[in-house]
Scaffold this motif. Structure first.
Motif, PDB file in Angstrom:
ATOM      1  N   PHE A 193       1.078  -1.323   0.100  1.00  0.00           N
ATOM      2  CA  PHE A 193      -0.242   0.059   0.150  1.00  0.00           C
ATOM      3  C   PHE A 193       1.033   1.393   0.114  1.00  0.00           C
ATOM      4  CE2 PHE A 193      -1.896  -3.475   2.155  1.00  0.00           C
ATOM      5  CZ  PHE A 193      -3.174  -3.636   1.751  1.00  0.00           C
ATOM      6  N   THR A 194       0.798   2.068  -1.051  1.00  0.00           N
ATOM      7  CA  THR A 194       1.958   3.095  -1.196  1.00  0.00           C
ATOM      8  C   THR A 194       1.055   4.492  -1.750  1.00  0.00           C
ATOM      9  OG1 THR A 194       3.308   1.622  -2.259  1.00  0.00           O
ATOM     10  CG2 THR A 194       3.850   3.852  -2.630  1.00  0.00           C
ATOM     11  N   TYR A 195       1.501   5.396  -1.136  1.00  0.00           N
ATOM     12  CA  TYR A 195       0.998   6.861  -1.481  1.00  0.00           C
ATOM     13  C   TYR A 195       2.153   7.644  -2.231  1.00  0.00           C
ATOM     14  CZ  TYR A 195      -1.438  11.314  -1.595  1.00  0.00           C
ATOM     15  OH  TYR A 195      -1.895  12.512  -1.780  1.00  0.00           O
ATOM     16  N   SER A 196       1.913   8.274  -3.610  1.00  0.00           N
ATOM     17  CA  SER A 196       2.598   9.021  -4.028  1.00  0.00           C
ATOM     18  C   SER A 196       2.049  10.242  -4.601  1.00  0.00           C
ATOM     19  CB  SER A 196       3.563   8.005  -5.206  1.00  0.00           C
ATOM     20  OG  SER A 196       2.552   7.615  -6.223  1.00  0.00           O
ATOM     21  N   GLY A 197       1.004  10.718  -3.963  1.00  0.00           N
ATOM     22  CA  GLY A 197       0.165  11.822  -4.415  1.00  0.00           C
ATOM     23  C   GLY A 197      -1.214  11.457  -5.227  1.00  0.00           C
ATOM     24  N   PRO A 198      -1.981  12.295  -5.298  1.00  0.00           N
ATOM     25  CA  PRO A 198      -3.358  12.280  -5.763  1.00  0.00           C
ATOM     26  C   PRO A 198      -3.198  11.546  -7.136  1.00  0.00           C
ATOM     27  CG  PRO A 198      -2.879  14.598  -5.243  1.00  0.00           C
ATOM     28  CD  PRO A 198      -1.745  13.979  -5.205  1.00  0.00           C
ATOM     29  N   GLY A 199      -4.031  10.324  -7.286  1.00  0.00           N
ATOM     30  CA  GLY A 199      -4.110   9.741  -8.609  1.00  0.00           C
ATOM     31  C   GLY A 199      -3.254   8.599  -8.587  1.00  0.00           C
ATOM     32  N   SER A 200      -2.412   8.302  -7.442  1.00  0.00           N
ATOM     33  CA  SER A 200      -1.213   7.232  -7.516  1.00  0.00           C
ATOM     34  C   SER A 200      -1.613   5.834  -7.643  1.00  0.00           C
ATOM     35  CB  SER A 200      -0.483   7.455  -6.324  1.00  0.00           C
ATOM     36  OG  SER A 200      -1.125   7.189  -5.182  1.00  0.00           O
ATOM     37  N   ASN A 201      -0.769   5.154  -8.164  1.00  0.00           N
ATOM     38  CA  ASN A 201      -1.122   3.601  -8.148  1.00  0.00           C
ATOM     39  C   ASN A 201      -0.823   2.917  -6.897  1.00  0.00           C
ATOM     40  OD1 ASN A 201      -1.592   1.168  -9.647  1.00  0.00           O
ATOM     41  ND2 ASN A 201       0.409   1.315 -10.714  1.00  0.00           N
ATOM     42  N   TRP A 202      -1.830   3.055  -6.054  1.00  0.00           N
ATOM     43  CA  TRP A 202      -1.512   2.824  -4.616  1.00  0.00           C
ATOM     44  C   TRP A 202      -1.346   1.534  -4.012  1.00  0.00           C
ATOM     45  CZ3 TRP A 202      -5.252   0.365  -1.515  1.00  0.00           C
ATOM     46  CH2 TRP A 202      -6.376   0.298  -1.895  1.00  0.00           C
ATOM     47  N   PHE A 203      -2.219   0.390  -4.913  1.00  0.00           N
ATOM     48  CA  PHE A 203      -2.134  -0.759  -4.315  1.00  0.00           C
ATOM     49  C   PHE A 203      -1.246  -1.774  -5.177  1.00  0.00           C
ATOM     50  CE2 PHE A 203      -4.261  -4.874  -4.675  1.00  0.00           C
ATOM     51  CZ  PHE A 203      -4.094  -5.068  -3.320  1.00  0.00           C
TER      52      PHE A 203
END
Length: 315
Positions: A301-311
């Motif tokens: 589970f990753t956050y790299s800003g709005p619209g990120s490929n989080w999963f």
């Protein structure tokens, strides 16, 4: 299986690590990707059968690729092509385990890239893409590494540094010469049976102006980004992570990691560090069967800003 609905890889194949009872490694596989499909064959001869601890390998890859340059989460450029590769190498002559001696790996690859717009859908065809081309070339490469990373089940400890360069020779007038160089560093420290620190740095540069020979990086280098959000003639990526093994039995182990990634891509190498950097933070859970190391499941589970490929999921 790796990825999510936007950026995925699915592979199916078979490996025999003791072919003919001689420790020869034989593998055949097929890959289905969001960026194209391929078939792969490879055979590797071990040190025990050869002179001075060298290894030999030979392989081929046939398939398609579809890469995009992505800015602010939007595709701005597309390149699609058919690929054919035949490659081989001579590994580690005069190599000694746990004792450094100069022992570079030598490699070669014949390849052909043929642009093919039929792999693009109607939306992608509306984007800028290169004129039709065919590149036929031979790459001769040399690489060297120092250091050893020891593994005890899934834990790692030690360091490794590697550097390599390749010389791309065009085989016709439409295929210009190019050169590549790459550097990789990694360091792992296992403090105890629970805690491990891991770090990696990778960078590479190519002089080629051919779109299919440039870099298109994503979640495999910086989690949270799609393939093509890191693009250009050059790129770099950094990973720092703490890995906690909560329990590790013969038939079940659980590792939890927290990490940060950052990096960039650019056509001019030093623009990598002068332009806007890409970064992400995240956590992952990895369930393993240590007695059968190829069976595992990992959820990131990753956050790299709005619209990120989080999963991201791997199995």
């Amino acid at each position: 299986i790796q990825g999510n609905r936007q950026d995925y890889r699915i592979g199916l194949g078979a490996v025999d690590e003791n072919f003919l009872g001689r420790n020869i490694r034989l593998s055949i596989s097929a890959g289905l990707r969001s960026t194209g499909n391929d078939w792969n064959f490879r055979i590797q001869l071990p040190r025990q059968l050869l002179y001075r601890n060298m290894t030999l390998d030979f392989g081929t890859r046939i398939g398609t690729r579809k890469y995009s340059r992505i800015e602010d989460r939007e595709q701005v450029y597309m390149t699609a092509f058919d690929l054919f590769e035949v490659f081989g190498g001579i590994g580690n002559p005069w190599h000694r385990d746990y004792q450094y001696s100069f022992s570079p790996d030598l490699g070669w690859k014949f390849f052909k890239h043929t642009s093919d717009r039929s792999h693009l859908d109607s939306t992608e065809l509306a984007l800028p893409h290169p004129e039709d081309y065919t590149y036929q070339g031979l790459v001769l490469s040399i690489s060297e590494s120092i250091g050893t990373v020891n593994k005890k089940r899934h834990r790692k400890d030690g360091y490794r540094a590697s550097i390599g360069t390749g010389f791309g020779i065009g085989l016709d007038s439409e295929s210009p010469y190019f050169q590549t160089v790459g550097l990789g560093l990694e360091y792992h420290k296992t403090f105890n049976r629970i805690l491990q620190f891991s770090s990696r740095f990778n960078t590479a540069y190519t002089t080629s102006d051919i779109p299919s020979l440039q870099h298109y990086k994503g979640a495999s280098d910086i989690r949270g980004y799609r393939t093509g959000e890191i693009y250009g003639k050059s790129y770099y990526s950094v990973y720092l992570g703490l890995h906690m093994t909560y329990f590790s039995f013969d038939w079940l182990a659980l590792e939890h990691a927290v990490y940060v990634n950052w990096g960039n891509g650019a056509d001019k190498y030093f623009d990598l560090y002068r332009t806007k950097q890409l970064a992400s933070v995240g956590t992952s859970f990895r369930f393993m069967i240590p007695m059968v190391p190829f069976i595992y499941a990992q959820f990131s589970f990753t956050y790299s800003g709005p619209g990120s490929n989080w999963f991201d999921f791997q199995f």
